[in-house]
Design a protein around this motif. Structure first.
Motif, PDB file in Angstrom:
ATOM      1  N   TYR A   6       0.601  -2.083  10.807  1.00 19.60           N
ATOM      2  CA  TYR A   6       0.309  -0.967  11.714  1.00 19.60           C
ATOM      3  C   TYR A   6      -1.010  -1.326  12.391  1.00 19.60           C
ATOM      4  CZ  TYR A   6       3.120   1.515   8.153  1.00 19.60           C
ATOM      5  OH  TYR A   6       4.074   1.884   7.246  1.00 19.60           O
ATOM      6  N   PRO A  10      -6.551  -0.816   8.220  1.00 21.97           N
ATOM      7  CA  PRO A  10      -7.646  -1.758   7.923  1.00 21.97           C
ATOM      8  C   PRO A  10      -7.220  -2.915   7.021  1.00 21.97           C
ATOM      9  CG  PRO A  10      -7.985   0.349   6.793  1.00 21.97           C
ATOM     10  CD  PRO A  10      -6.812   0.537   7.707  1.00 21.97           C
ATOM     11  N   LYS A  46       6.443   0.967   0.163  1.00 21.59           N
ATOM     12  CA  LYS A  46       6.212   1.305   1.569  1.00 21.59           C
ATOM     13  C   LYS A  46       4.748   1.039   1.901  1.00 21.59           C
ATOM     14  CE  LYS A  46       5.845   4.057   5.333  1.00 21.59           C
ATOM     15  NZ  LYS A  46       4.612   4.238   6.084  1.00 21.59           N
ATOM     16  N   VAL A  48       2.046  -1.839   4.200  1.00 24.12           N
ATOM     17  CA  VAL A  48       1.758  -3.033   4.991  1.00 24.12           C
ATOM     18  C   VAL A  48       0.294  -3.390   4.726  1.00 24.12           C
ATOM     19  CG1 VAL A  48       3.462  -2.653   6.798  1.00 24.12           C
ATOM     20  CG2 VAL A  48       1.223  -1.581   7.048  1.00 24.12           C
TER      21      VAL A  48
HETATM   22  N1  LIG Z   1      -3.073  -2.957  -1.662  1.00 21.19           N
HETATM   23  C1  LIG Z   1      -2.572  -2.991  -0.348  1.00 21.19           C
HETATM   24  C2  LIG Z   1      -2.901  -1.672   0.341  1.00 21.19           C
HETATM   25  C3  LIG Z   1      -2.281  -1.605   1.675  1.00 21.19           C
HETATM   26  C4  LIG Z   1      -2.232  -0.183   2.195  1.00 21.19           C
HETATM   27  O1  LIG Z   1      -2.687   0.770   1.569  1.00 21.19           O
HETATM   28  N2  LIG Z   1      -1.672  -0.051   3.395  1.00 21.19           N
HETATM   29  C5  LIG Z   1      -1.509   1.248   3.994  1.00 21.19           C
HETATM   30  C6  LIG Z   1      -1.796   1.224   5.486  1.00 21.19           C
HETATM   31  S1  LIG Z   1      -3.530   1.102   5.839  1.00 21.19           S
HETATM   32  C7  LIG Z   1      -0.066   1.665   3.876  1.00 21.19           C
HETATM   33  O2  LIG Z   1       0.824   0.911   4.194  1.00 21.19           O
HETATM   34  N3  LIG Z   1       0.153   2.890   3.434  1.00 21.19           N
HETATM   35  C8  LIG Z   1       1.447   3.494   3.412  1.00 21.19           C
HETATM   36  C9  LIG Z   1       1.594   4.514   4.483  1.00 21.19           C
HETATM   37  O3  LIG Z   1       0.698   4.654   5.344  1.00 21.19           O
HETATM   38  O4  LIG Z   1       2.615   5.198   4.499  1.00 21.19           O
HETATM   39  C10 LIG Z   1      -3.178  -4.175   0.360  1.00 21.19           C
HETATM   40  O5  LIG Z   1      -4.404  -4.398   0.262  1.00 21.19           O
HETATM   41  O6  LIG Z   1      -2.431  -4.852   1.028  1.00 21.19           O
END
Ligand SMILES: N[C@@H](CCC(=O)N[C@@H](CS)C(=O)NCC(=O)O)C(=O)O
Length: 215
Positions: A6, A10, A46, A48
């Motif tokens: 997305y 971050p 779910k 990214v």
């Molecule tokens: N531990 C993961 C955390 C990734 C994460 O929290 N990504 C968020 C987006 S910033 C996400 O996909 N959240 C699920 C959502 O927004 O539905 C990493 O560092 O890759």
């Protein structure tokens, strides 16, 4: 290789930084925020960023992706050391930065929010963590005061625009994404060395800032 992301995320910026810094030919694919099926099919949850490697397999942790791409580039490994004051700064700011940033993410043109259903999904999910987006927007002045004080601290530890500790390293992978997403906050100015750092790393890694769309 393909990187599923997305634009507002971050953690995705971490992976994009490694790809950009090493000039790697990776296609960025922006998922809709309410698309649960695609990431779950790829990594079982779910979330990214997700990297699809050339052999078709998937990798789903941002720091793992950074280390994988760094290794693959063959240009030497990014220094892992994080100064304790930087880790503490990151942990502290991470606790509240989303209150400033998330309510704004849906107000600017982010590709992952192309439909009302994608916006509604995000708002519903994030409001569970930070409370009403509108109430957070109403508290902008309060959060701005807090972030200005934290940015003043960070300013003392910016060694060079090329890298927080002097050369591009894991410290930058940790801190730059936070600064980058903060550029969506209209009226937030950064201390001199920090601003030069943000501009330089943005260029070096080919990650655009949100400044033009700040709200
Ligand atoms: N531990 C993961 C955390 C990734 C994460 O929290 N990504 C968020 C987006 S910033 C996400 O996909 N959240 C699920 C959502 O927004 O539905 C990493 O560092 O890759």
């Amino acid at each position: 290789m393909k990187l599923y992301i997305y634009e507002h995320c971050p953690f995705c910026i971490r992976a994009r930084m490694a790809a950009g810094f090493h000039h790697m030919n990776i296609e960025n694919i922006i998922l809709q925020n309410d698309d649960e099926a695609t990431p779950i099919r790829m990594i079982g949850s779910k979330q990214v960023p997700i990297l699809q490697k050339d052999d078709g397999s998937y990798m789903g942790e941002s720091l793992e992706i950074v280390r994988y791409l760094d290794e693959l580039s063959g240009k030497g490994r990014l220094k892992e050391e994080i100064r304790p004051e930087i880790q503490t700064w990151f942990d502290n700011v991470s606790k509240y930065v989303t209150r400033l940033v998330h309510p704004r993410d849906v107000l600017v043109d982010m590709p992952e929010f192309a439909t009302q259903a994608a916006i509604d999904y995000f708002v519903r999910k994030k409001e569970k963590n930070i409370g009403s987006f509108q109430e957070n927007l109403d508290k902008t002045d309060e959060y701005m005061q807090k972030i200005r004080a934290d940015l003043a601290d960070l300013e003392k530890w910016v060694v060079s625009p090329e890298g927080l500790n002097g050369t591009f390293s894991m410290e930058d992978i940790l801190v730059f994404p936070i600064l980058c997403i903060l550029t969506i906050v209209r009226g937030l100015t950064f201390p001199t060395k920090t601003q030069a750092y943000i501009d330089r790393i943005s260029k070096m890694t080919n990650i655009p800032l949100f400044t033009d769309r700040a709200i």
